[in-house]
Scaffold this motif. Structure first.
Motif, mmCIF file in Angstrom:
data_model
loop_
_atom_site.group_PDB
_atom_site.id
_atom_site.type_symbol
_atom_site.label_atom_id
_atom_site.label_comp_id
_atom_site.label_asym_id
_atom_site.label_seq_id
_atom_site.Cartn_x
_atom_site.Cartn_y
_atom_site.Cartn_z
ATOM 1 N N SER A 1 0.846 -1.343 0.108
ATOM 2 C CA SER A 1 -0.027 -0.117 0.135
ATOM 3 C C SER A 1 0.845 1.029 -0.094
ATOM 4 O O SER A 1 2.077 1.359 0.559
ATOM 5 N N GLY A 2 0.458 2.431 -0.826
ATOM 6 C CA GLY A 2 1.002 3.491 -0.694
ATOM 7 C C GLY A 2 2.175 3.645 -1.640
ATOM 8 O O GLY A 2 2.941 4.477 -1.561
ATOM 9 N N LYS B 1 2.490 8.080 12.579
ATOM 10 C CA LYS B 1 1.288 7.248 12.762
ATOM 11 C C LYS B 1 0.952 6.804 11.575
ATOM 12 O O LYS B 1 0.529 5.495 11.427
ATOM 13 N N ILE B 2 1.035 7.294 10.254
ATOM 14 C CA ILE B 2 0.859 6.859 8.951
ATOM 15 C C ILE B 2 1.762 5.400 8.699
ATOM 16 O O ILE B 2 1.395 4.742 8.171
ATOM 17 N N ILE C 1 1.006 1.856 7.633
ATOM 18 C CA ILE C 1 1.576 1.161 6.600
ATOM 19 C C ILE C 1 2.491 -0.183 6.962
ATOM 20 O O ILE C 1 2.144 -1.255 6.469
ATOM 21 N N ASN C 2 3.021 -0.043 8.003
ATOM 22 C CA ASN C 2 3.839 -1.343 8.680
ATOM 23 C C ASN C 2 2.691 -2.345 8.967
ATOM 24 O O ASN C 2 3.115 -3.496 8.612
ATOM 25 N N GLU C 3 1.882 -2.012 9.473
ATOM 26 C CA GLU C 3 0.598 -3.021 9.906
ATOM 27 C C GLU C 3 -0.047 -3.539 8.724
ATOM 28 O O GLU C 3 -0.216 -4.852 8.777
ATOM 29 N N THR D 1 1.773 -11.425 5.380
ATOM 30 C CA THR D 1 2.052 -12.745 6.425
ATOM 31 C C THR D 1 1.083 -13.738 6.163
ATOM 32 O O THR D 1 0.758 -14.756 6.874
ATOM 33 N N ARG D 2 -0.206 -13.196 5.448
ATOM 34 C CA ARG D 2 -1.351 -13.947 5.521
ATOM 35 C C ARG D 2 -1.187 -15.403 4.701
ATOM 36 O O ARG D 2 -0.384 -15.356 3.852
ATOM 37 N N GLU D 3 -1.987 -16.330 5.077
ATOM 38 C CA GLU D 3 -1.654 -17.539 4.371
ATOM 39 C C GLU D 3 -2.146 -17.623 2.999
ATOM 40 O O GLU D 3 -1.314 -18.186 2.357
#
Ligand code: DC
Length: 218
Positions: A9-10, A170-171, A175-177, A184-186
């Motif tokens: 993203s971004g 904060k942004i 972004i890291n989240e 990392t999703r399966e």
């Protein structure tokens, strides 16, 4: 002709993909907008990520369309509602990432994406366009950029759009989240396809990225 542009993203994929599609006079698919529209619909109907039965029903009811209005502007329709702006909020960004990790959601959206593109020339943009949805694409690009630079770009975009100064740290956290969730999703985690051309856009402006892609495709 099918070109895929994936990346976190971004990174500016949307802007670049739109310009490339215009230059080549072909269509543009914003697959992220589909995940966003679905997240909005699920949220409005109070359907949680783990409620498989309700989600299945939602996926039958949901109808996502990309249209141009009378002024030639791109609009996203969720059933008959224009949700173009509504799906761009921070809240929906977070929710979209969550719903995007659910198997039936990805399955149905992938079918919709394949149906939209079938036998047509397209630039498809997202996270898994070149890897899982259109592995047969003629050209695959993966755009990447340093997270801090992506946060700075996002802050600038928000300032231009809303006239408000946002906190970059904060942004950056957000972004890291989202990077973490998407990578990392399966199911269909974000990563470059083996045959993708990787472009680091950290030190490039939009025109330079567009030129690089356009030259290769031409
Ligand atoms: O590109 P975007 O920020 O509009 O995408 C919103 C979310 O949708 C993103 O966090 C992950 C998900 N997404 C996905 O899983 N696969 C895609 N092809 C596009 C988006």
């Amino acid at each position: 002709m099918l070109i895929t542009i994936d990346g976190p993203s971004g990174v500016g994929k949307g802007t670049v993909a739109r310009i490339i599609a215009e230059k080549l006079n072909i269509k543009y698919l914003d697959s992220g907008a589909m995940y966003r529209a679905l997240a909005l619909y699920a949220d409005l109907n109070n359907i949680k990520e783990d409620d498989t039965e309700k989600l299945k029903k939602l996926l039958i009811d949901i109808h996502i369309q990309f249209i141009k209005n009378e002024d030639g502007e791109d609009k996203v329709l969720l059933n008959t509602d224009d949700v173009t702006d509504e799906i761009r909020t921070n809240e929906i960004s977070k929710l979209a990432s969550k719903y995007a990790s659910i198997e039936i959601v990805r399955g149905i959206l992938r079918e919709m994406q394949k149906r939209m593109i079938r036998n047509k020339d397209y630039v498809a943009e997202g996270r898994d366009m070149g890897t899982y949805v259109f592995p047969e694409a003629n050209f695959k690009f993966y755009l990447d950029a340093d997270p801090y630079i992506r946060a700075e770009r996002r802050a600038l975009q928000l300032k231009e759009m809303l006239g408000i100064k946002f906190n970059i740290e904060k942004i950056l956290n957000e972004i890291n989240e989202r990077d973490n969730l998407d990578k990392t999703r399966e199911l269909c985690p974000l990563h470059p396809a083996e045959d993708a051309i990787i472009i680091d856009t950290s030190n490039l402006n939009v025109n330079e990225v567009v030129d690089e892609i356009y030259k290769k495709v031409k």
